[in-house]
Design an enzyme around this catalytic site. Sequence first.
Site, mmCIF file in Angstrom:
data_model
loop_
_atom_site.group_PDB
_atom_site.id
_atom_site.type_symbol
_atom_site.label_atom_id
_atom_site.label_comp_id
_atom_site.label_asym_id
_atom_site.label_seq_id
_atom_site.Cartn_x
_atom_site.Cartn_y
_atom_site.Cartn_z
ATOM 1 N N THR A 103 0.747 -1.155 0.232
ATOM 2 C CA THR A 103 -0.075 -0.060 -0.220
ATOM 3 C C THR A 103 0.665 1.226 0.037
ATOM 4 O OG1 THR A 103 -1.570 -1.120 1.129
ATOM 5 C CG2 THR A 103 -1.833 1.083 1.282
ATOM 6 N N CYS A 104 1.842 1.154 0.608
ATOM 7 C CA CYS A 104 2.869 2.216 0.775
ATOM 8 C C CYS A 104 3.304 2.764 -0.422
ATOM 9 C CB CYS A 104 3.820 2.068 1.848
ATOM 10 S SG CYS A 104 3.520 1.778 3.383
ATOM 11 N N SER A 105 3.613 1.790 -1.200
ATOM 12 C CA SER A 105 4.388 2.039 -2.659
ATOM 13 C C SER A 105 3.412 1.936 -3.818
ATOM 14 C CB SER A 105 5.456 0.739 -2.998
ATOM 15 O OG SER A 105 6.462 0.875 -2.074
#
Length: 160
Positions: free
Chosen positions: A48-50
Amino acid sequence: MTIQIGDRIPNITLAVMTPDGPAERTTDEIFAGKKVVLFALPGAYTPTCSQAHLPGYVVHHDAIVAKGVDTIACLSVNDAFVMGAWGEAQNAGDNILMLADGSGAFTEAVGLELDLTDHHMGVRSQRYAMVVDDGVVTHLKVEEGGGFKVSDAETVLGLL
């Protein structure tokens, strides 16, 4: 205790990657006299972060800055080498200040830890976004239950 709207950001030393290697930056240097959007996430290179969190701020950088924001900063409990490489891989350039909270000191001081020990990731940061004006928190959005609904760039843009 979790930091709240109206609270002052604690004075903590973080790290950033520079062409000469890791360098220390205090929160006083980062926040004093500036309007800063700080978003934090559990880990560099995680899905999700990337795929969504950091890319959203890269895409919406100009619109956020146009609302009077001096700095957009991304914080994670990772080291400066990882944050620097991840920022490069995500085309953050000079638009997003990639802050390494390697020992989790800032994350602990603001009370936004996330224990991912059962997932072999140790103690990390919760996913959140805050707007900080001259060192004082004016908006804070913390995700619940691993979600990604309130700390995204579009939501923060709507708060400004």
